[in-house]
Each structure stands twice: as C-alpha cells, then as structure tokens.
Design an enzyme around this catalytic site. Structure first.
Site, PDB file in Angstrom:
ATOM      1  N   ASP A  66      -2.765 -18.228   2.432  1.00  0.00           N
ATOM      2  CA  ASP A  66      -3.984 -19.023   1.919  1.00  0.00           C
ATOM      3  C   ASP A  66      -4.557 -19.939   2.849  1.00  0.00           C
ATOM      4  OD1 ASP A  66      -1.493 -20.089   1.461  1.00  0.00           O
ATOM      5  OD2 ASP A  66      -1.873 -20.760  -0.676  1.00  0.00           O
ATOM      6  N   LYS A  69       3.527 -15.448   3.075  1.00  0.00           N
ATOM      7  CA  LYS A  69       3.734 -16.255   1.706  1.00  0.00           C
ATOM      8  C   LYS A  69       4.755 -16.373   1.446  1.00  0.00           C
ATOM      9  CE  LYS A  69       1.315 -18.006  -1.793  1.00  0.00           C
ATOM     10  NZ  LYS A  69       0.392 -19.188  -1.509  1.00  0.00           N
ATOM     11  N   ASP A  94      -5.172  -6.573   5.984  1.00  0.00           N
ATOM     12  CA  ASP A  94      -6.465  -6.039   5.292  1.00  0.00           C
ATOM     13  C   ASP A  94      -7.584  -6.906   5.038  1.00  0.00           C
ATOM     14  OD1 ASP A  94      -8.114  -4.116   4.263  1.00  0.00           O
ATOM     15  OD2 ASP A  94      -7.038  -3.830   2.539  1.00  0.00           O
ATOM     16  N   TYR A  99       0.796  -1.113  -0.133  1.00  0.00           N
ATOM     17  CA  TYR A  99       0.061  -0.108   0.024  1.00  0.00           C
ATOM     18  C   TYR A  99       0.900   1.293  -0.072  1.00  0.00           C
ATOM     19  CZ  TYR A  99      -4.117  -3.090   1.195  1.00  0.00           C
ATOM     20  OH  TYR A  99      -4.801  -4.175   0.839  1.00  0.00           O
ATOM     21  N   ASP A 143     -11.082  -8.393   7.719  1.00  0.00           N
ATOM     22  CA  ASP A 143     -12.502  -8.430   7.057  1.00  0.00           C
ATOM     23  C   ASP A 143     -13.244 -10.029   6.946  1.00  0.00           C
ATOM     24  OD1 ASP A 143     -12.265  -5.678   6.052  1.00  0.00           O
ATOM     25  OD2 ASP A 143     -13.280  -6.230   4.187  1.00  0.00           O
TER      26      ASP A 143
HETATM   27  C1  IPM Z   1      -9.183  -0.789   6.028  1.00  0.00           C
HETATM   28  C2  IPM Z   1      -9.593  -0.114   4.648  1.00  0.00           C
HETATM   29  C3  IPM Z   1      -8.453   0.797   4.022  1.00  0.00           C
HETATM   30  C4  IPM Z   1      -7.110  -0.288   4.099  1.00  0.00           C
HETATM   31  C5  IPM Z   1      -8.854   1.357   2.818  1.00  0.00           C
HETATM   32  C6  IPM Z   1      -9.835   2.294   2.900  1.00  0.00           C
HETATM   33  C7  IPM Z   1      -7.609   2.058   2.150  1.00  0.00           C
HETATM   34  O1  IPM Z   1      -9.732  -1.067   3.832  1.00  0.00           O
HETATM   35  O2  IPM Z   1      -8.722   0.129   7.088  1.00  0.00           O
HETATM   36  O3  IPM Z   1      -8.988  -1.855   6.115  1.00  0.00           O
HETATM   37  O4  IPM Z   1      -7.058  -0.948   3.050  1.00  0.00           O
HETATM   38  O5  IPM Z   1      -6.504   0.146   4.745  1.00  0.00           O
HETATM   39 MG    MG Z   2      -9.919  -2.923   4.849  1.00  0.00          MG
END
Ligand code: IPM
Ligand code: MG
Length: 360
Positions: free
Chosen positions: A227, A195, A251, A146, A255
């Site tokens: 994975d 990985k 990231d 990133y 989620d």
């Molecule tokens: C998070 C979000 C951010 C990230 C995006 C909005 C840039 O997905 O905080 O997880 O990827 O860090």
């Molecule tokens: Mg995110």
C-alpha cells in the site's frame, strides 16, 4: 542469426500493434543480417472462436518449439463479449495464464521509464516528473493468487468464493535471484514489495529475499509494504530501481507505473524462465474500445520486441537500434493519440510503426 518466433497477435488491438513490431524486426533483420521466421498461433478470444478453447495444446507445443514468443494482447470487453459468458477456465485470460505456466515463465520484467519528451503526458506534478524515473518491475508470474485453488460454493445458503494465495520458498527464491541479478546490471537497488504486516505468504517472501540478499553485498535492498508502494509510486517514483514483488501486487503496481510514464501504451514486458526463452508482450490490455481503428500505440510492443532481441537472442546492438529509433521518433514530436499533447504531431498506429522502422 536465424530466429524462430512464435507470434500470437491475439485480440483487440493485438493484431495492429504486433504487425508494427514485426515490421520493425524485419527492418532490423535487413540491416544487421538476421532472419526472423514467424509462426502465427492463436490464443485468447480468437482461439475460442476457432477451436472452442483459449489455447490449444498444439499451440503450446509450437510455442515451446520456438526460440521466443511475441504476443499482442488477449481478451475483449468483459461486460459485453460472449467470451465472458463461458466458464472461467474457457475464457481468453485462461489461455494467457496457461501459456505462462506451461512455458515456466516465472519472471515478468516490466520496465517503466519516463522519456524526457513525454513529461507533458505524465499525469504527475511537474516537480515530480522533472526528476524522471527509470525502474524495473519484477513481477512473479506463475504463482500466488492467480494460480491457487479457487471455488465458489453455497455455504448455509450463502454464496462464498475462495481464492488461495500460496508461495513456496523455491518460487520466491528464483524470482528474488532474478531481481538481484537485474539490479546488479542497473543501479543496484532492490525494493521488495509485500504485505508482511498481514500475510503469511509475504512473511515468507521477506525471509527468502533477506537470504538471497546476502549473496549480493553490492545491492542495497529494502522492504516496502504494497500500500505504501502504491503511494510512493506517485509521490516519488525516482526512488525506485528494481521493484521485486509477487504476482497480484506486480499486476496492479505495473499498471500504475505504466500510467505515470504517460500511457500504458509505452510499457513493454518480458516473461522469462530459467533459460534464454521468453515471451514478450506489451503490458497493456487488448483495448477493445479502440480495436481495429488504427489508433493504438504500438511502442510498447515494439519495445517488447527489443527486449526479445536483448534477452533471448543476445542482440544488444540491434535492441539498442530499436530503442534509439523510438526515442528519435519521440524527439521529433510524433505521437499516437494516447500521448499526444500541444506542439506534437498525431499519427496512426501504422504510421508510428513506419516512422520507427525508417529510423532503424
Ligand atoms: C497482465 C494482465 C493479465 C494478468 C490478465 C489479462 C490475466 O492484466 O498481463 O498484466 O493479470 O496477468
Ligand atoms: Mg495487468
């Protein structure tokens, strides 16, 4: 105690959920004798609309001068919002990446915990959900893909895009130390995710984690390929305590971890540097589809405020009060629409905030 908090409500559901967290903080202040002073700053789409950039240097300076930042969410619908017609470095997300980098927030803590009362909202099989889980995802936040150089160019008439994934050993060491430190306060297990069967950056990650692990003889640690980790999270989430990983893997995995808690609206987070300073935000996005409808789940933001009290201000008892109030509300059966199920009671975003506030 006097606490100076920079508040960034941001876009989408950000303003609604942050307002609830401020309400709960004020109740804590009243009960325990603290003053929370808020300075509101713009970041993301709302800053683009007001200033033409997703984060001004002035806002960064004000955030730096505060004790902690409470953040909602930034961004809009990436297919329809005019913000996404701008060059990538002028879009809402660029503001978030910039503030993380400027404030040196390299350690992102995302606790994923399955509340007894939310087992019905957990999408996993009953026998897996029944075992429960309680893990802390430690995501490296200011390095890797990133923040690496990127470009898109035409090579021999073919459009080609490049993103670079770079980590140096110091960046890996400092997040690994944080991960092991946190594990010492929990169940003393670290799963380092990489990985390493493909990537050089992961092989370096593994080597440095092994060096750091030597200083923590009480902590058991293991390496897991990313994975496999994605699979283990839905197969047997109870096995995890601290999950230590680089930026993009964290990231994605966070989620996934949030969804098995019942809803992404439950996942709090803290982003820390080497000091007590931190930025606290729900891990979910701005949810533009439900923005302004008083439907969002404010619990992740309220729990992020609890993390702020614990990590920046060392107010453990006050943080406990917030976490217990959230639990109590869930025990009583109150739910926002993302976690509602039969035999529970549907409430709006602001009603959820009030219910939690009343139980402080
Ligand atoms: C998070 C979000 C951010 C990230 C995006 C909005 C840039 O997905 O905080 O997880 O990827 O860090
Ligand atoms: Mg995110």
């Amino acid at each position: 105690m006097n606490c100076n908090i920079a508040v960034i409500k941001g876009d989408g559901i950000g303003p609604e959920v942050v307002t609830q967290a401020m309400k709960v903080l004020d109740a804590v202040g009243e009960k325990y004798g603290h003053t929370f002073c808020y300075e509101q700053l713009l970041m993301g789409g709302c800053s683009i609309d007001a200033h033409g950039v997703p984060l001004t240097d002035e806002a960064v300076a004000k955030a730096k001068a505060s004790d902690a930042v409470l953040l909602g969410s930034i961004g809009g619908n990436t297919s329809t919002s005019p913000w996404y017609k701008l060059p990538p470095d002028k879009r809402p997300e660029a503001g978030l990446l910039k503030i993380r980098k400027e404030l040196g927030l390299f350690a992102n803590l995302r606790p994923a915990y399955l509340y007894e009362q939310l087992k019905a909202a957990c999408p996993l099989k009953e026998e897996i959900a029944d075992k429960g889980f309680d893990m802390m995802i430690m995501r490296e936040l200011t390095g890797g893909l990133y923040f690496g150089q990127r470009k898109t160019e035409e090579i021999d008439g073919v459009l080609t895009a490049v993103d670079t994934l770079t980590y140096n050993e110091n960046e890996i060491r400092r997040i690994a130390i944080k991960g092991f430190d946190i594990a010492m306060k929990r169940r003393k297990k670290v799963t380092s995710v990489d990985k390493a069967n493909v990537l050089d950056s992961s092989r370096l990650w593994r080597k440095v984690v092994e060096e750091v692990a030597k200083d923590y003889p009480e902590v058991t640690y293991e390496h897991m390929l990313v994975d496999n980790c994605a699979m283990q999270l839905v197969k047997d989430p109870a096995q995890f305590d601290v999950v230590l990983t680089e930026n993009m893997f964290g990231d994605i995995l966070s989620d996934e971890a949030s969804m098995i808690t019942g809803s992404i609206g439950m996942l709090a987070s803290a982003s820390l540097n080497e000091t007590k300073f931190g930025m606290y935000e729900p891990s979910g996005g701005s949810a533009p589809d439900i923005a302004g409808q008083n439907k969002a789940n404010p619990i992740a933001t309220i729990l992020s405020a609890a993390m702020m009290l614990r990590y920046t201000f060392d107010l453990d008892k006050e943080a406990d009060a917030i976490e217990n109030a959230v639990k109590q509300v869930l025990v009583e059966g109150w739910r926002t629409c993302d976690i509602v199920s039969d035999a529970t009671k549907l409430v709006a975003c602001d009603e959820m905030g009030d219910l939690i506030k009343e139980r402080i």
